[in-house]
Design a protein around this motif. Structure first.
Motif, PDB file in Angstrom:
ATOM      1  N   VAL A 159       2.981  36.086 -41.022  1.00  0.00           N
ATOM      2  CA  VAL A 159       2.937  36.691 -39.687  1.00  0.00           C
ATOM      3  C   VAL A 159       2.665  38.186 -39.757  1.00  0.00           C
ATOM      4  O   VAL A 159       1.800  38.700 -39.058  1.00  0.00           O
ATOM      5  N   TYR A 160       3.404  38.897 -40.637  1.00  0.00           N
ATOM      6  CA  TYR A 160       3.263  40.348 -40.654  1.00  0.00           C
ATOM      7  C   TYR A 160       1.843  40.770 -41.028  1.00  0.00           C
ATOM      8  O   TYR A 160       1.197  41.526 -40.299  1.00  0.00           O
ATOM      9  N   THR A 161       1.336  40.243 -42.123  1.00  0.00           N
ATOM     10  CA  THR A 161       0.023  40.706 -42.579  1.00  0.00           C
ATOM     11  C   THR A 161      -1.121  40.179 -41.724  1.00  0.00           C
ATOM     12  O   THR A 161      -2.177  40.791 -41.649  1.00  0.00           O
ATOM     13  N   LYS A 242       7.266  40.766 -30.229  1.00  0.00           N
ATOM     14  CA  LYS A 242       8.634  40.430 -29.841  1.00  0.00           C
ATOM     15  C   LYS A 242       9.171  39.283 -30.698  1.00  0.00           C
ATOM     16  O   LYS A 242      10.285  39.326 -31.203  1.00  0.00           O
ATOM     17  N   TRP A 243       8.331  38.282 -30.858  1.00  0.00           N
ATOM     18  CA  TRP A 243       8.699  37.107 -31.658  1.00  0.00           C
ATOM     19  C   TRP A 243       9.002  37.517 -33.096  1.00  0.00           C
ATOM     20  O   TRP A 243      10.003  37.109 -33.689  1.00  0.00           O
ATOM     21  N   TRP A 244       8.143  38.393 -33.622  1.00  0.00           N
ATOM     22  CA  TRP A 244       8.314  38.830 -35.002  1.00  0.00           C
ATOM     23  C   TRP A 244       9.637  39.578 -35.175  1.00  0.00           C
ATOM     24  O   TRP A 244      10.364  39.398 -36.154  1.00  0.00           O
ATOM     25  N   ILE A 245       9.988  40.390 -34.189  1.00  0.00           N
ATOM     26  CA  ILE A 245      11.245  41.138 -34.277  1.00  0.00           C
ATOM     27  C   ILE A 245      12.433  40.191 -34.106  1.00  0.00           C
ATOM     28  O   ILE A 245      13.402  40.245 -34.857  1.00  0.00           O
ATOM     29  N   GLU A 246      12.318  39.273 -33.145  1.00  0.00           N
ATOM     30  CA  GLU A 246      13.389  38.290 -32.926  1.00  0.00           C
ATOM     31  C   GLU A 246      13.710  37.521 -34.193  1.00  0.00           C
ATOM     32  O   GLU A 246      14.848  37.211 -34.486  1.00  0.00           O
ATOM     33  N   GLN A 247      12.654  37.216 -34.919  1.00  0.00           N
ATOM     34  CA  GLN A 247      12.819  36.382 -36.106  1.00  0.00           C
ATOM     35  C   GLN A 247      13.141  37.205 -37.350  1.00  0.00           C
ATOM     36  O   GLN A 247      13.004  36.713 -38.464  1.00  0.00           O
ATOM     37  N   GLY A 248      13.549  38.451 -37.162  1.00  0.00           N
ATOM     38  CA  GLY A 248      14.038  39.230 -38.299  1.00  0.00           C
ATOM     39  C   GLY A 248      13.027  40.178 -38.906  1.00  0.00           C
ATOM     40  O   GLY A 248      13.286  40.750 -39.968  1.00  0.00           O
ATOM     41  N   MET A 258       8.885  31.363 -39.296  1.00  0.00           N
ATOM     42  CA  MET A 258       9.306  32.216 -38.185  1.00  0.00           C
ATOM     43  C   MET A 258       9.614  31.418 -36.926  1.00  0.00           C
ATOM     44  O   MET A 258       9.967  31.988 -35.899  1.00  0.00           O
ATOM     45  N   GLU A 259       9.461  30.102 -36.985  1.00  0.00           N
ATOM     46  CA  GLU A 259       9.779  29.216 -35.849  1.00  0.00           C
ATOM     47  C   GLU A 259       9.213  29.720 -34.514  1.00  0.00           C
ATOM     48  O   GLU A 259       9.949  30.246 -33.682  1.00  0.00           O
ATOM     49  N   PRO A 260       7.936  29.552 -34.304  1.00  0.00           N
ATOM     50  CA  PRO A 260       7.311  30.047 -33.075  1.00  0.00           C
ATOM     51  C   PRO A 260       7.910  29.402 -31.822  1.00  0.00           C
ATOM     52  O   PRO A 260       8.188  28.207 -31.819  1.00  0.00           O
ATOM     53  N   THR A 276       0.450  24.538 -34.247  1.00  0.00           N
ATOM     54  CA  THR A 276       1.784  24.633 -34.831  1.00  0.00           C
ATOM     55  C   THR A 276       2.615  23.371 -34.619  1.00  0.00           C
ATOM     56  O   THR A 276       3.784  23.343 -34.962  1.00  0.00           O
ATOM     57  N   SER A 277       1.982  22.328 -34.024  1.00  0.00           N
ATOM     58  CA  SER A 277       2.759  21.109 -33.838  1.00  0.00           C
ATOM     59  C   SER A 277       3.074  20.511 -35.213  1.00  0.00           C
ATOM     60  O   SER A 277       2.285  20.648 -36.136  1.00  0.00           O
ATOM     61  N   PRO A 278       4.238  19.860 -35.306  1.00  0.00           N
ATOM     62  CA  PRO A 278       4.641  19.365 -36.619  1.00  0.00           C
ATOM     63  C   PRO A 278       3.622  18.385 -37.189  1.00  0.00           C
ATOM     64  O   PRO A 278       3.078  17.543 -36.483  1.00  0.00           O
ATOM     65  N   LYS A 279       3.359  18.505 -38.458  1.00  0.00           N
ATOM     66  CA  LYS A 279       2.351  17.672 -39.103  1.00  0.00           C
ATOM     67  C   LYS A 279       3.013  16.605 -39.969  1.00  0.00           C
ATOM     68  O   LYS A 279       4.003  16.868 -40.638  1.00  0.00           O
ATOM     69  N   THR A 280       2.423  15.438 -39.940  1.00  0.00           N
ATOM     70  CA  THR A 280       2.931  14.401 -40.821  1.00  0.00           C
ATOM     71  C   THR A 280       2.382  14.629 -42.225  1.00  0.00           C
ATOM     72  O   THR A 280       1.466  15.433 -42.422  1.00  0.00           O
TER      73      THR A 280
END
Lengths: 441, 484
Positions: A159-161, A242-248, A258-260, A276-280
Motif C-alpha cells: 500500500v505505502y509504495t 485515511k485507510w492507510w493511517i487507520e490500518q497502522g 491492510m484489510e480494505p 479485493t474479493s476473496p479468492k479461492t
C-alpha cells in the motif's frame, strides 16, 4: 507587525529589476558594438547604475526574506552568495565603465550575465521546488492508472509504495522534501514522514487526529489547508490515505494485510482494476500448462475434461459415460495430476484399493466419491490433499466413528456423509471435535 | 434446373451469410445433434455452448429458479415491519411515497391506509433473520439462505415485470435467462433439454404465464425452454403415436436426416438445423424423459420431506422433486413457476394457502440438494417479479386487506453455489416502501447469476438485426457482497 518580514517578501518583486537592467546593459553593449559615441556610453552608464542600485535593494530584501522563510539550506546558500556576488559586480561594472577599464569591464559584465542565469535558477528552485522546471518534460503522473500494476493481486501490492508514496509525491512533495522541508516536514522517505515536522508527528493511529488528514480536509479557505497551491487531494486519495493511517500506517503491508474497507475496495476496483474479493485456491494459484495431446488421449479414453476458466490451467474431470469407464482407467489421470482440481468419481464402483491414486492429485479442491464401495480405511490415503475443501462420500459403506482421517486435510470445509453407515450419534461428537468442518448427514 | 434456380433465388442475404458461417455441411448437423461429442479430440472439450471455456471460475453449474409468479408480499413473509402494525389504518405519508406511480387498481383510491401484517414474525438462525409464521419450514433453514431484501424493478405490472426478470427487457422478444445459458454454456446432458420448465398453481386463478417467458427469442430455437407437463405425457407428442414402433421412428428420422443432408448445401438454414436437432432431441427424450419424470423410485422419506403434496402431479411440491431429479441429471437450468401470489384482496387467507403449498417443498429442495452434495454447485433462487404495497388495496378491515403491486422493494432468496449462506443483503425503510441500503436491480441480479455460472454478462452476446444483444442490455453490476 513585522516590517522586516514585509520588506523581505518584496524580494521576488524587486529581484526582477536588476535582472532586467543588467541584461539590458549587456544587450545594449552588444548592439552598439565597436562604434561608440559619447552618448551611448552615457546611456549604458545610466542603465548600469540603475542595475547596481536595484541589485543592492534586491539583495537586502533577499537577506531579510532568508531570515524568515523555511528554505532548503544548501539551495539557499548558493542563491544567497551568487546573488551577493552579482551585487558586487554590478557596482564594479559602472565604475570600470566610467574609467574605461575595458578589460575589467568586459569580464565583469559577462560574469554578471552568467551569474544571473545561475542565481535565477536557484531562486526559482527555492520557491517552486527543484523539479518545477523539468517536470513537464518528464510527462505527468496519472492518478488513476489502470496500467500502474502489471500484477493486480492484492496479496502482492504494498500500500505505502504503490499508493501513499506516489500520492505524497504528486501533491505534497514540492514543499516537503529533503531539499525544501516547509514546516520542517520532509516526506521523501517513510522514516522522515513518520518523524513529522516542527510541530510534531503528522501521522498518528487515528486519522482524525493526524495532521496529514486534517490539513487536506480543511476548508480550502483555511490558511492551514494543504496543499496551498496546485491540485488538492481528491476523495479517492483522501480515502486511501485515511485507510492507510487507520490500518497502522505501515510501510510494508500489502492491500490484503491492510484489510480494505468497502470504500477502499470500490476505489481499488474502479480506479486500479484491483479485485479485493476473496479468492479461492484455484483463483490464486496457477497450475502448469498441459499438452493438448495428453488431454486428447484422456478424452478418448472416456474422460470429460474441462478447463475451469479462461487463463486458468486447472481442470475439472469427470467420466463421460460411467458405464464405459472402468476403474483401471483411473491411473491415466496421473498425467495431469497437478491440474485436476475438481474430480467427480461418483458411481464407479470404487473400493479402498482404487483410491490410492487420488493422493497424487495434490491440487484437488472438490472431490466427489459418492455411490462407491469405499470404507473409512480407504480414506486414509487422501491425507496428502492439503487443498481439498469439499469431499462427497455419500452412499458409501463408511462407518466412521471419528474424523481422524480428515486431520491432515487442513483445508477441508465440507464432508458429505449422507447414506453412509455413520452413526448419527457419533456425528455430534465429530462436529464438536472438528468445528471448522461442516459434516452433512 | 428451373427448380434449383428458384431455390437459389430464394436464398436471401441473411441465409447466404448464415450458410457461409455454418458451411460445414453434414458436420454441422451432427454437431447440433450431438453437441457433447463434437468437441472431443480438441483437447479441452466444452459442452456445445458458444463459451468454450468459462470467463470466470464458475461457482454454480446448475440453477433451479423457483419463480413465485404474481409478486409475493414481502411484508407478510420476510421483511418485518412492526411500524406498519403500529400505524395500521393511517395514511401512507406522502414523504414516503414520494410521488411513486401506482397501478390503475389503487391509484384512484381515496385513501391509502397502511396495513400491518396479520402474521407474526420471529427471528431465526445465526443472523437473526426475521421470518413470518407463514413459512415455518423456510424459517428452519435460514442459515442456508442468502436473502436480498433490497430487490427493485422498473415494471409495475405482471407481464412486463416477469418478462423483465426473464429477458432483461420489459418488451417481449428477447431470449429468456435459461435460453441464454443453453446458448452460452451448452448442455451437460445430451438427452435432456438444458432449459427445463415446470408449472404449478395452488389456486385455480392466477396471472397467466405465456410460453414466450421461456422462449429463445432470437437465439436458435433449440435453446428454448422445454415445458414438462404433469399429465400422462410430460412432453406433448413425445411418445410415438399408436402403431408406430421405436424402430420405425428411428428409420423415419434417419431418412429425414439423409434428405436434410442432401439439401443442406443448397438450403442449409440455421432454423432447419434447429428443427432437425429438436427431432433428434425428442427421440432421445422418449427414453430419458419418462425416467427422469417418474418419482416412483423416490423413497418415502424423501417424498415426506417435500410434504403431503409431493406425490400429486402438477403441484409445486411434485415439481420440486422433479427439479431435483433434473439437476441430478445435469440439466443446467430448471425453472419452476408457481402462480397465485397476486393478492390484491383477501391476502390474509390466500397467502396462507399459497405458503402451505410452497414453504415446505422449497425448504426441502434446498436440504435435499444439500445432503446429496448438489448444493455445492447448484444455485437455488426463490423470488417473484415485484413486491407488494405497504398500504391496503381496497378496504382495510379488521381481518382483511389486500396489497397492490410494488416495484420499489421486495425480497428474494438464493441458496447454494457461490452465495453466502445465512446472509442478509440490503434494507428497506420502516414503512417497507423504499430501499435504504444496497439496492439490487433486476439487471444486477441477472449479472450476478451469470457471474456465478462463470459468465461475464457483458461478453455473452448475440447479434440480431444489426445489433449485439445481451441479457443485461447495457446495465448490470455484479452484487459482490453476496458472493461467498
Amino acid at each position: 507587525m513585522d516590517i522586516m518580514n514585509f520588506i523581505g517578501r518584496l524580494h521576488p518583486l524587486v529581484v526582477h529589476l536588476p535582472i532586467g537592467f543588467l541584461f539590458l546593459a549587456l544587450l545594449v553593449e552588444w548592439f552598439i558594438g565597436k562604434g561608440k559615441s559619447n552618448s551611448s556610453t552615457r546611456i549604458v552608464l545610466f542603465i548600469l547604475i540603475l542595475g547596481a542600485l536595484s541589485s543592492v535593494v534586491a539583495i537586502v530584501c533577499g537577506w531579510l526574506l532568508a531570515m524568515d522563510g523555511d528554505y532548503e539550506t544548501s539551495l539557499l546558500s548558493w542563491h544567497r552568495w551568487l546573488g551577493t556576488a552579482i551585487g558586487i559586480l554590478a557596482i564594479i561594472a559602472p565604475i570600470a565603465k566610467y574609467f574605461s577599464k575595458k578589460q575589467l569591464y568586459r569580464v565583469t559584465l559577462i560574469s554578471i550575465g552568467l551569474l544571473l542565469v545561475g542565481t535565477g535558477h536557484y531562486g526559482g528552485s527555492l520557491t517552486h521546488g527543484s523539479d518545477y522546471l523539468i517536470q513537464p518534460l518528464k510527462g505527468t503522473v496519472s492518478e488513476n492508472n489502470f496500467d500502474l500494476f502489471e500484477i493486480r493481486n492484492p496479496d502482492s501490492i504494498i500500500v505505502y509504495t504503490s499508493f501513499i508514496q506516489p500520492m505524497l509525491e504528486r501533491k505534497c512533495y514540492d514543499c516537503h522534501n529533503s531539499e525544501k522541508d516547509m514546516g520542517g516536514l520532509n516526506m521523501d522517505s517513510y522514516a522522515k514522514l513518520l518523524e513529522g515536522g516542527d510541530h510534531g508527528k503528522v501521522v498518528t493511529n487515528d486519522p482524525w487526529s493526524s495532521e496529514l488528514i486534517l490539513r487536506v480536509t480543511l476548508p480550502k479557505t483555511n490558511e492551514k489547508y494543504m496543499p496551498p497551491k496546485g491540485a488538492p487531494l481528491n476523495y479517492n486519495e483522501i480515502s486511501l490515505l485515511k485507510w492507510w493511517i487507520e490500518q497502522g500506517s505501515d510501510s510494508l503491508k500489502t492491500i490484503t494485510e491492510m484489510e480494505p474497507n468497502k470504500t477502499v475496495k470500490h476505489i481499488l476496483a474502479s480506479n486500479y482494476k484491483i479485485d479485493t474479493s476473496p479468492k479461492t485456491f484455484v483463483e490464486r494459484v496457477q497450475a502448469p500448462s498441459v499438452n493438448a495431446s495428453i488431454l486428447d488421449s484422456l478424452t478418448h479414453l472416456g474422460w470429460e475434461i474441462n478447463q475451469i476458466a479462461e487463463g486458468n490451467n486447472f481442470l475439472e474431470v469427470s467420466p463421460k459415460n460411467k458405464n464405459l469407464l472402468s476403474k483401471k482407467d483411473l491411473s491415466v489421470l496421473a498425467k495431469i495430476k497437478d491440474n485436476i482440481t475438481w474430480l467427480d468419481l461418483s458411481g464407479l464402483a470404487l473400493e479402498d484399493a482404487d483410491i490410492g491414486i487420488i493422493s497424487k492429485f495434490k491440487n484437488l479442491t472438490k472431490l466427489q466419491l459418492g455411490d462407491n464401495g469405499i470404507t473409512e480405511n480407504g480414506l486414509v490415503s487422501l491425507s496428502s490433499l492439503k487443498h481439498l475443501e469439499s469431499l462427497n462420500l455419500a452412499n458409501n459403506p463408511i462407518q466412521s466413528e471419528n474424523l481422524d482421517w480428515a486431520k491432515p486435510l487442513t483445508s477441508l470445509k465440507r464432508v458429505y456423509l449422507w447414506q453412509t453407515k455413520t452413526n448419527p450419534d457419533s456425528v455430534d461428537r465429530i462436529r464438536e471435535s472438528f468445528p471448522e468442518i461442516q459434516v452433512i448427514l | 434446373m428451373a427448380h434449383k434456380e428458384s431455390i437459389l433465388k430464394g436464398l436471401g442475404r441473411r441465409d447466404f451469410l448464415g450458410k457461409m458461417g455454418m458451411g460445414l455441411g453434414s458436420v454441422a448437423l451432427w454437431s447440433l445433434l450431438n453437441p457433447v461429442d463434437v468437441l472431443a479430440g480438441t483437447g479441452i472439450s466444452g459442452n456445445g455452448g458458444t463459451i468454450k471455456i468459462p470467463h470466470y471460475v464458475p461457482k454454480a453449474k446448475r440453477v433451479i429458479y423457483l419463480f413465485q409468479s404474481g409478486g409475493p408480499a414481502q411484508q407478510d413473509l420476510f421483511d418485518y415491519k412492526p411500524l406498519l402494525r403500529e400505524l395500521n389504518g393511517q395514511e401512507l405519508p406522502g414523504s414516503v411515497r414520494q410521488g411513486q406511480r401506482l397501478t390503475g387498481m389503487s391509484a384512484f383510491q381515496n385513501s391509502l391506509p397502511l396495513a400491518g401484517s396479520h402474521f407474526n414474525f420471529k427471528q431465526y438462525g445465526k443472523n437473526g433473520m426475521w421470518v413470518s409464521d407463514l413459512l415455518p419450514h423456510t424459517a428452519k433453514i435460514v442459515d442456508e439462505l442468502c436473502f436480498i431484501k433490497s430487490m427493485y424493478t422498473e415494471a409495475i405490472n405482471h407481464d412486463p415485470a416477469i418478462t423483465f426478470f426473464q429477458t432483461g427487457s420489459q418488451q417481449p422478444g428477447r431470449p429468456s435467462i435459461g435460453s441464454w445459458l443453453s446458448y452460452g454454456l451448452g448442455s451437460d446432458n445430451e438427452n435432456l433439454p438444458a432449459f427445463s420448465v415446470l408449472l404449478s398453481r395452488s389456486h385455480p386463478f392466477g396471472q397467466p404465464l405465456y410460453s414466450r417467458l421461456w422462449g429463445n427469442g432470437f437465439l436458435p430455437s433449440q435453446h428454448q425452454g422445454v415445458q414438462f407437463r404433469s399429465g400422462k405425457d410430460p412432453v406433448l407428442y413425445l411418445s410415438n403415436p399408436h402403431g408406430i414402433t421405436g424402430k420405425s421412428r428411428r428409420n423415419a428420422l434417419n431418412t429425414l436426416e439423409e434428405l436434410h443432408t442432401i439439401n443442406e448445401d443448397v438450403l442449409g438454414s440455421q432454423e432447419l438445423n434447429s428443427k432437425i436437432s429438436q427431432y433428434e432431441m425428442a427421440y432421445r427424450m422418449q427414453t430419458s424423459v419418462p425416467e427422469a419424470m417418474s418419482i416412483s423410485k423416490e423413497p418415502d422419506y424423501i417424498l415426506d420431506m417435500y410434504g403431503p403434496e409431493a406425490k400429486i402431479p402438477g403441484t409445486y411440491a411434485y415439481n420440486c422433486v422433479l427439479a431435483r431429479r433434473l439437476v441430478e441429471r445435469d440439466v443446467k437450468f430448471v425453472q419452476l413457476y408457481h402462480q397465485g401470489w397476486d393478492q390484491h384482496g383477501n391476502l390474509p387467507s390466500d397467502i396462507q394457502k399459497q405458503c402451505k403449498s410452497t414453504d415446505q417443498p422449497s425448504a426441502a429442495l434446498v436440504m435435499d440438494l444439500k445432503q446429496r452434495g448438489l448444493l455445492e454447485d447448484t444455485l437455488v433462487i426463490w423470488g417473484g417479479e415485484f413486491g407488494r404495497t405497504s398500504y391496503s388495496q381496497g378496504r382495510l378491515t379488521k381481518d382483511n386487506y389486500g396489497r397492490d403491486h410494488h416495484p420499489r422493494c421486495f425480497t428474494m432468496w438464493m441458496a447454494g453455489a457461490g452465495v453466502k449462506p445465512g446472509y442478509i443483503h440490503g434494507q428497506t425503510d420502516d414503512f417497507g416502501y423504499n430501499i435504504t441500503e444496497n439496492p439490487v436491480h433486476v439487471h444486477d441480479f441477472q449479472a450476478t447469476l451469470m457471474y456465478l455460472l462463470g459468465i461475464d454478462h457483458e461478453r455473452l452476446t448475440y447479434k440480431f438485426q444489426g445489433r449485439r444483444f445481451r441479457l443485461t442490455d447495457v446495465h448490470g453490476h455484479i452484487v459482490k457482497d453476496i458472493l461467498a
